[in-house]
Design a protein around this motif. Structure first.
Motif, PDB file in Angstrom:
ATOM      1  N   ASP A   1      13.415 -10.235  -2.061  1.00 38.69           N
ATOM      2  CA  ASP A   1      14.489  -9.533  -2.777  1.00 38.69           C
ATOM      3  C   ASP A   1      14.125  -8.102  -3.157  1.00 38.69           C
ATOM      4  N   VAL A   2      12.927  -7.651  -2.767  1.00 35.24           N
ATOM      5  CA  VAL A   2      12.470  -6.307  -3.131  1.00 35.24           C
ATOM      6  C   VAL A   2      12.520  -5.410  -1.896  1.00 35.24           C
ATOM      7  N   PHE A   3      13.201  -4.262  -2.032  1.00 33.39           N
ATOM      8  CA  PHE A   3      13.367  -3.318  -0.924  1.00 33.39           C
ATOM      9  C   PHE A   3      12.870  -1.930  -1.313  1.00 33.39           C
ATOM     10  N   VAL A   4      11.928  -1.409  -0.554  1.00 30.92           N
ATOM     11  CA  VAL A   4      11.466  -0.033  -0.717  1.00 30.92           C
ATOM     12  C   VAL A   4      12.477   0.852   0.015  1.00 30.92           C
ATOM     13  N   ILE A   5      13.061   1.833  -0.708  1.00 25.57           N
ATOM     14  CA  ILE A   5      14.140   2.632  -0.117  1.00 25.57           C
ATOM     15  C   ILE A   5      13.814   4.127  -0.022  1.00 25.57           C
TER      16      ILE A   5
ATOM     17  N   ALA B   1       6.918   9.721   0.639  1.00 22.84           N
ATOM     18  CA  ALA B   1       5.654   9.366  -0.024  1.00 22.84           C
ATOM     19  C   ALA B   1       5.652   7.895  -0.447  1.00 22.84           C
ATOM     20  N   ILE B   2       6.775   7.422  -0.940  1.00 24.67           N
ATOM     21  CA  ILE B   2       6.866   6.023  -1.384  1.00 24.67           C
ATOM     22  C   ILE B   2       6.754   5.080  -0.183  1.00 24.67           C
ATOM     23  N   TYR B   3       7.454   5.413   0.907  1.00 19.67           N
ATOM     24  CA  TYR B   3       7.321   4.593   2.123  1.00 19.67           C
ATOM     25  C   TYR B   3       5.865   4.519   2.563  1.00 19.67           C
ATOM     26  N   ARG B   4       5.184   5.651   2.611  1.00 18.63           N
ATOM     27  CA  ARG B   4       3.791   5.683   3.076  1.00 18.63           C
ATOM     28  C   ARG B   4       2.874   4.891   2.149  1.00 18.63           C
ATOM     29  N   GLN B   5       3.100   4.989   0.843  1.00 24.02           N
ATOM     30  CA  GLN B   5       2.239   4.293  -0.112  1.00 24.02           C
ATOM     31  C   GLN B   5       2.470   2.788  -0.136  1.00 24.02           C
ATOM     32  N   LEU B   6       3.698   2.367   0.158  1.00 24.58           N
ATOM     33  CA  LEU B   6       4.039   0.948  -0.017  1.00 24.58           C
ATOM     34  C   LEU B   6       4.193   0.162   1.286  1.00 24.58           C
ATOM     35  N   LEU B   7       4.161   0.831   2.426  1.00 22.93           N
ATOM     36  CA  LEU B   7       4.363   0.113   3.688  1.00 22.93           C
ATOM     37  C   LEU B   7       3.347  -1.007   3.870  1.00 22.93           C
ATOM     38  N   ASP B   8       2.112  -0.783   3.455  1.00 23.11           N
ATOM     39  CA  ASP B   8       1.081  -1.822   3.604  1.00 23.11           C
ATOM     40  C   ASP B   8       1.346  -3.049   2.744  1.00 23.11           C
ATOM     41  N   TYR B   9       2.222  -2.935   1.764  1.00 19.97           N
ATOM     42  CA  TYR B   9       2.567  -4.068   0.897  1.00 19.97           C
ATOM     43  C   TYR B   9       3.838  -4.785   1.372  1.00 19.97           C
ATOM     44  N   CYS B  10       4.467  -4.252   2.418  1.00 23.29           N
ATOM     45  CA  CYS B  10       5.719  -4.833   2.933  1.00 23.29           C
ATOM     46  C   CYS B  10       5.443  -5.790   4.084  1.00 23.29           C
ATOM     47  N   ASP B  11       6.281  -6.813   4.189  1.00 24.98           N
ATOM     48  CA  ASP B  11       6.171  -7.781   5.280  1.00 24.98           C
ATOM     49  C   ASP B  11       7.272  -7.613   6.312  1.00 24.98           C
ATOM     50  N   THR B  12       8.378  -6.985   5.924  1.00 19.60           N
ATOM     51  CA  THR B  12       9.526  -6.809   6.815  1.00 19.60           C
ATOM     52  C   THR B  12      10.048  -5.385   6.672  1.00 19.60           C
ATOM     53  N   ALA B  13      10.403  -4.799   7.809  1.00 17.25           N
ATOM     54  CA  ALA B  13      10.976  -3.451   7.814  1.00 17.25           C
ATOM     55  C   ALA B  13      12.297  -3.488   8.570  1.00 17.25           C
ATOM     56  N   TYR B  14      13.372  -3.114   7.888  1.00 16.47           N
ATOM     57  CA  TYR B  14      14.692  -3.016   8.508  1.00 16.47           C
ATOM     58  C   TYR B  14      14.911  -1.544   8.835  1.00 16.47           C
TER      59      TYR B  14
ATOM     60  N   MET C   1       7.458  -7.834   0.082  1.00 14.51           N
ATOM     61  CA  MET C   1       8.438  -6.761  -0.053  1.00 14.51           C
ATOM     62  C   MET C   1       8.976  -6.391   1.319  1.00 14.51           C
ATOM     63  N   ASN C   2      10.127  -5.770   1.283  1.00 14.25           N
ATOM     64  CA  ASN C   2      10.766  -5.242   2.478  1.00 14.25           C
ATOM     65  C   ASN C   2      10.863  -3.731   2.352  1.00 14.25           C
ATOM     66  N   THR C   3      11.126  -3.096   3.473  1.00 17.69           N
ATOM     67  CA  THR C   3      11.481  -1.696   3.441  1.00 17.69           C
ATOM     68  C   THR C   3      12.718  -1.522   4.308  1.00 17.69           C
ATOM     69  N   ILE C   4      13.535  -0.539   3.988  1.00 13.92           N
ATOM     70  CA  ILE C   4      14.769  -0.312   4.728  1.00 13.92           C
ATOM     71  C   ILE C   4      14.972   1.189   4.868  1.00 13.92           C
ATOM     72  N   VAL C   5      15.311   1.629   6.094  1.00  8.53           N
ATOM     73  CA  VAL C   5      15.369   3.062   6.376  1.00  8.53           C
ATOM     74  C   VAL C   5      16.153   3.309   7.661  1.00  8.53           C
ATOM     75  N   ALA C   6      16.704   4.502   7.783  1.00 10.32           N
ATOM     76  CA  ALA C   6      17.295   4.969   9.037  1.00 10.32           C
ATOM     77  C   ALA C   6      16.448   6.134   9.520  1.00 10.32           C
ATOM     78  N   VAL C   7      16.058   6.102  10.794  1.00 11.83           N
ATOM     79  CA  VAL C   7      15.188   7.133  11.357  1.00 11.83           C
ATOM     80  C   VAL C   7      15.796   7.709  12.634  1.00 11.83           C
ATOM     81  N   ASP C   8      15.368   8.941  12.945  1.00 14.55           N
ATOM     82  CA  ASP C   8      15.763   9.497  14.232  1.00 14.55           C
ATOM     83  C   ASP C   8      14.657   9.205  15.248  1.00 14.55           C
ATOM     84  N   GLU C   9      14.748   9.781  16.429  1.00 16.27           N
ATOM     85  CA  GLU C   9      13.785   9.473  17.491  1.00 16.27           C
ATOM     86  C   GLU C   9      12.368   9.940  17.188  1.00 16.27           C
ATOM     87  N   LYS C  10      12.232  10.881  16.264  1.00 17.20           N
ATOM     88  CA  LYS C  10      10.897  11.349  15.864  1.00 17.20           C
ATOM     89  C   LYS C  10      10.496  10.761  14.515  1.00 17.20           C
ATOM     90  N   TRP C  11      11.195   9.735  14.072  1.00 15.01           N
ATOM     91  CA  TRP C  11      10.964   9.030  12.818  1.00 15.01           C
ATOM     92  C   TRP C  11      11.296   9.894  11.606  1.00 15.01           C
TER      93      TRP C  11
END
Length: 163
Positions: free
Chosen positions: A95-99, A103-116, A1-11
């Motif tokens: 083809d799977v993106f965590v968006i 809470a979802i990012y925190r729970q699924l980040l360990d299952y992701c291989d790529t982070a955009y 899985m992938n994750t995709i997000v926009a963050v500021d300097e403090k995440w």
């Protein structure tokens, strides 16, 4: 899985149910990366979308622990991480993106291989955050775009991979 997000300097990723920044090129990047793919989100993220409608031209999967929550097709609802992981096995991992959200990012980040990650060189008041992958030993920055700018906001597109 992938994750995709926009963050500021403090995440930071959002405040009061809204994204922190409206950067057209980031939105375009999100659309191009997820178009025709599978997006995984929480119920709060679904409700934050325009008219609380699923994203077009994507398979929308919502992780909700509320078994009484009724969502209509074409949304697929999963009520546990186990159920979600079983569901996403039906698709190619790339083809799977965590968006989101937080809470979802925190729970699924360990299952992701790529982070955009679009990193915005600014800070705003935020009440939701993405894990700081720069501080995690199992992630490394693979690539970073040239610095870009929109209305005085500077940002870069980063690709992290699990090591």
């Amino acid at each position: 899985m992938n994750t995709i997000v926009a963050v500021d300097e403090k995440w930071g990723i959002g405040c009061d149910g809204k994204l922190l920044y409206d950067i057209p090129e980031d939105m375009k990047f999100f659309r191009e990366m997820t178009d025709g793919k599978v997006v995984v989100m929480g119920l709060t993220t679904l409700k934050s979308l325009p008219n609380s409608k699923p994203l077009k031209n994507r398979v929308n999967i919502v992780l909700s622990y509320d078994k009484d929550e009724v969502l209509v097709d074409p949304i697929i609802v999963c009520h546990s991480i186990e159920e979600l992981l079983k569901e996403v096995k039906k698709y190619k991992p790339e083809d799977v993106f965590v968006i989101g959200g937080q809470a979802i990012y925190r729970q699924l980040l360990d299952y992701c291989d790529t982070a955009y990650i679009t990193k915005v060189k600014s800070t705003k008041k935020a009440d939701t955050f993405f894990p700081d992958v720069d501080k995690l030993n199992n992630w490394t920055l693979e690539s970073k775009s040239e610095e870009k700018e929109h209305n005085g906001l500077k940002y870069v597109f980063c690709k992290y991979v699990r090591v």
